[in-house]
Design a protein around this motif. Structure first.
Motif, PDB file in Angstrom:
ATOM      1  N   ARG A  45      -6.254   2.150   0.118  1.00  0.00           N
ATOM      2  CA  ARG A  45      -6.180   2.454   1.540  1.00  0.00           C
ATOM      3  C   ARG A  45      -4.748   2.814   1.909  1.00  0.00           C
ATOM      4  O   ARG A  45      -3.793   2.215   1.398  1.00  0.00           O
ATOM      5  CB  ARG A  45      -6.645   1.259   2.371  1.00  0.00           C
ATOM      6  CG  ARG A  45      -8.122   0.943   2.203  1.00  0.00           C
ATOM      7  CD  ARG A  45      -8.503  -0.341   2.929  1.00  0.00           C
ATOM      8  NE  ARG A  45      -8.184  -0.274   4.352  1.00  0.00           N
ATOM      9  CZ  ARG A  45      -8.373  -1.300   5.189  1.00  0.00           C
ATOM     10  NH1 ARG A  45      -8.851  -2.458   4.735  1.00  0.00           N
ATOM     11  NH2 ARG A  45      -8.076  -1.176   6.466  1.00  0.00           N
ATOM     12  N   SER A  46      -4.606   3.775   2.781  1.00  0.00           N
ATOM     13  CA  SER A  46      -3.273   4.190   3.218  1.00  0.00           C
ATOM     14  C   SER A  46      -2.690   3.160   4.180  1.00  0.00           C
ATOM     15  O   SER A  46      -3.413   2.538   4.962  1.00  0.00           O
ATOM     16  CB  SER A  46      -3.332   5.555   3.903  1.00  0.00           C
ATOM     17  OG  SER A  46      -3.638   6.567   2.962  1.00  0.00           O
TER      18      SER A  46
ATOM     19  N   GLU B 141       0.988   4.169  -2.907  1.00  0.00           N
ATOM     20  CA  GLU B 141       0.796   5.565  -2.518  1.00  0.00           C
ATOM     21  C   GLU B 141       1.986   6.426  -2.915  1.00  0.00           C
ATOM     22  O   GLU B 141       1.821   7.598  -3.300  1.00  0.00           O
ATOM     23  CB  GLU B 141       0.572   5.630  -1.009  1.00  0.00           C
ATOM     24  CG  GLU B 141      -0.027   6.928  -0.512  1.00  0.00           C
ATOM     25  CD  GLU B 141      -0.488   6.808   0.934  1.00  0.00           C
ATOM     26  OE1 GLU B 141      -1.686   6.551   1.152  1.00  0.00           O
ATOM     27  OE2 GLU B 141       0.356   6.969   1.848  1.00  0.00           O
TER      28      GLU B 141
ATOM     29  N   ARG C 298       2.027   3.432   8.852  1.00  0.00           N
ATOM     30  CA  ARG C 298       3.456   3.732   8.705  1.00  0.00           C
ATOM     31  C   ARG C 298       4.189   3.843  10.040  1.00  0.00           C
ATOM     32  O   ARG C 298       5.406   4.023  10.065  1.00  0.00           O
ATOM     33  CB  ARG C 298       3.655   5.015   7.891  1.00  0.00           C
ATOM     34  CG  ARG C 298       3.193   4.882   6.425  1.00  0.00           C
ATOM     35  CD  ARG C 298       3.529   6.133   5.642  1.00  0.00           C
ATOM     36  NE  ARG C 298       2.980   6.111   4.291  1.00  0.00           N
ATOM     37  CZ  ARG C 298       3.661   5.813   3.194  1.00  0.00           C
ATOM     38  NH1 ARG C 298       4.935   5.465   3.273  1.00  0.00           N
ATOM     39  NH2 ARG C 298       3.082   5.854   2.002  1.00  0.00           N
TER      40      ARG C 298
ATOM     41  N   ARG D  69       0.834  -1.213   0.000  1.00  0.00           N
ATOM     42  CA  ARG D  69       0.000   0.000   0.000  1.00  0.00           C
ATOM     43  C   ARG D  69       0.863   1.255   0.000  1.00  0.00           C
ATOM     44  O   ARG D  69       0.527   2.260  -0.640  1.00  0.00           O
ATOM     45  CB  ARG D  69      -0.939  -0.020   1.206  1.00  0.00           C
ATOM     46  CG  ARG D  69      -2.125  -0.947   1.011  1.00  0.00           C
ATOM     47  CD  ARG D  69      -3.002  -1.059   2.234  1.00  0.00           C
ATOM     48  NE  ARG D  69      -4.217  -1.830   1.925  1.00  0.00           N
ATOM     49  CZ  ARG D  69      -5.000  -2.392   2.824  1.00  0.00           C
ATOM     50  NH1 ARG D  69      -4.708  -2.284   4.110  1.00  0.00           N
ATOM     51  NH2 ARG D  69      -6.078  -3.062   2.455  1.00  0.00           N
ATOM     52  N   ALA D  70       1.991   1.223   0.711  1.00  0.00           N
ATOM     53  CA  ALA D  70       2.906   2.367   0.712  1.00  0.00           C
ATOM     54  C   ALA D  70       3.507   2.571  -0.674  1.00  0.00           C
ATOM     55  O   ALA D  70       3.634   3.710  -1.143  1.00  0.00           O
ATOM     56  CB  ALA D  70       4.004   2.150   1.754  1.00  0.00           C
TER      57      ALA D  70
END
Length: 524
Positions: free
Chosen positions: A515-516, A364, A519, A360-361
């Motif tokens: 979705r973020s 993004e 982190r 997901r990162a």
């Protein structure tokens, strides 16, 4: 004259088609030959699984695996790097010793759960108790006052340690039916009892984190769980939520023995030494390797597998085998197809197990790549040969995936069932991160080999469970699909199909949305 020109053009086109087919056959044959005669799978598996071991996010072993992968790619002449995407609670597992010291002495099989607070070398010695039947939340709160200085058993008692298939083979129909009825009844009673506490949760221990915190704050010496996977000797191993006291998982055989002793009033006592190190906070990475495209470098074909694991075993089939497939495919492609038309990327994602965080990162952080993906191939469900390939909801996936599959040798492709256009995955593995962003990402779904019961997140997910013949076939399949996707004259369509009405809600289904990632994991 015009007829002669037309004939010449037709002959030239025919030769071009023949040369292209010949070239494809040569590359495919070279892929198969290299994978068969010079496989690196066993060596890679030994170094990753036996040498480095489990790869829990935030542990030194996870970073060691990242660095190991970069070094392997460098040996093959492939550019690779570790790309930081966040940070996580840093922790390292130490030794676990669990012994019953009363009413007799016996070493017990079990382990501390991930992120467990250390007992130190002296350990903790205390009586073991089971939960009584509660009438409601107030009754539970009154009972909690009595747990001080005790190890509390919080998981369901199992009346049999034999999987259902074993009962089906040897028991009479009447005996099997009776066992299932009794087991279902006891499970129902256990669930109802947990609900009456006001703190039920069916992930792992059975209690919610708030319930466990209540036991800890009331002075419990430790928490004992047993998350049986319904297979001989296999338990699911997840994480501890306690802050100061140990949380251990005992294998079914020892858990049920302790449970019976406590229930019968024998007041069993155990000693737990569960050493670990709290290392503060550690950066988290994806390992990214790349073979630059020669004609369309700004279009991408991606190989995908998560590198992290839970740490009950060594993460062999979840997702060591997926990692091996992608590394071996990249090695072979660099050797037999060093100048691909499109750029080939492999992503070894971090923290998939806590919510697809690494992939997901990446989605993004790299919109310029995501919007130009030709295809992504992900593998993440065990050691078996690939048997399912879905179009993931992309309307025209049939056109290009079936064409690419035609190049795959029949002894591999004959096992694969396809589904078009299929439906988009909203979770489960890292392909879902890309699908949500509209990129054509496909999961190479494998034959079970009892994955869900025996190895998925269990203490038995180890090297010896790998079926290397199947993993080798998957590496060949992946390398060929990547080659075909790179060579395709056309850019793939990512047009989405219209999703059907949900049977559950009666409403139109929607495409999943990005979705973020988390982190800063476990740092609160």
């Amino acid at each position: 004259m015009k007829k002669t020109i037309k004939l010449t053009l037709a002959i030239a086109m025919l030769f071009s088609i023949q040369n292209q087919a010949q070239s494809t056959d040569e590359v495919v044959n070279s892929i198969v030959k290299e994978a068969t005669e010079n496989s690196q799978l066993e060596r890679l598996a030994h170094e990753l699984l036996d040498g480095i071991g489990p790869r829990l996010v935030g542990t030194p072993q996870m970073k060691q695996a990242n660095d190991w992968a970069v070094a392997q790619y460098a040996k093959w002449g492939i550019s690779a790097k570790n790309e930081q995407w966040g940070e996580w609670k840093a922790w390292e597992r130490g030794i676990t010793h669990i012994d019953m010291v009363y009413p007799r002495v016996q070493s017990l099989d079990g382990m501390q759960l991930a992120w467990n607070p250390s007992t130190g070398p002296k350990g903790v010695t205390a009586e073991v108790i089971v939960m009584p039947t509660f009438s409601g939340p107030d009754d539970f709160k009154n009972w909690v006052k009595s747990v001080k200085g005790k190890f509390v058993m919080v998981s369901e008692y199992q009346i049999t340690g034999r999987p259902d298939y074993n009962w089906e083979e040897f028991a009479t129909e009447e005996s099997f039916a009776k066992m299932k009825k009794d087991r279902d009844s006891l499970s129902g009673l256990f669930r109802d009892n947990l609900k009456r506490t006001g703190y039920s949760n069916w992930r792992g221990s059975g209690f919610s984190e708030e319930g466990i915190a209540m036991l800890e704050n009331s002075g419990a010496a430790g928490i004992i769980s047993s998350y049986w996977s319904k297979a001989f000797g296999s338990n699911k191993i997840f994480s501890a939520s306690t802050k100061k006291i140990p949380t251990i998982d005992l294998e079914l055989e020892d858990y049920t023995m302790l449970y019976r002793l406590a229930e019968y009033g024998s007041k069993p006592v155990i000693k737990v030494v569960a050493e670990s190190k709290d290392l503060g906070v550690a950066p988290t990475f994806n390992t990214i390797a790349e073979i630059k495209g020669s004609e369309k470098p700004e279009e991408y074909v991606i190989l995908s597998a998560h590198l992290d694991s839970w740490d009950g075993g060594t993460g062999a089939t979840d997702n060591g085998t997926g990692t091996l497939v992608m590394m071996e495919a990249m090695r072979i492609l660099k050797l037999v197809y060093p100048n691909p038309k499109r750029t080939i990327i492999v992503g070894h994602w971090g923290s998939e197990e806590q919510g697809l965080n690494g992939s997901r990162a990446f989605v993004e952080d790299h919109p310029e790549i995501i919007q130009n993906i030709q295809a992504l191939f992900n593998q993440d469900n065990g050691t078996g040969r690939v048997v399912d390939l879905s179009g993931a909801g992309f309307l025209h996936s049939y056109e290009y995936l079936t064409r690419w599959l035609e190049a795959v040798p029949n002894d591999i492709s004959k096992h694969i069932k396809t589904e078009f256009p299929g439906s988009p995955s909203s979770g489960g593995s890292d392909n879902a991160s890309f699908v949500a962003a509209g990129a054509p990402a496909f999961n190479l779904s494998s034959l079970s080999w009892s994955y869900w019961n025996y190895t998925w997140h269990t203490n038995r997910d180890t090297y010896d469970k790998i079926v290397f013949d199947d993993v080798r076939s998957n590496a060949i399949l992946t390398a060929i699909l990547v080659y075909m996707a790179c060579e395709d004259d056309n850019k793939t369509s990512n047009e989405k199909s219209v999703l059907p009405i949900s049977r559950r809600t009666g409403e139109q289904q929607n495409w999943p949305t990005p979705r973020s990632p988390e982190r800063k994991g476990g740092t609160n």
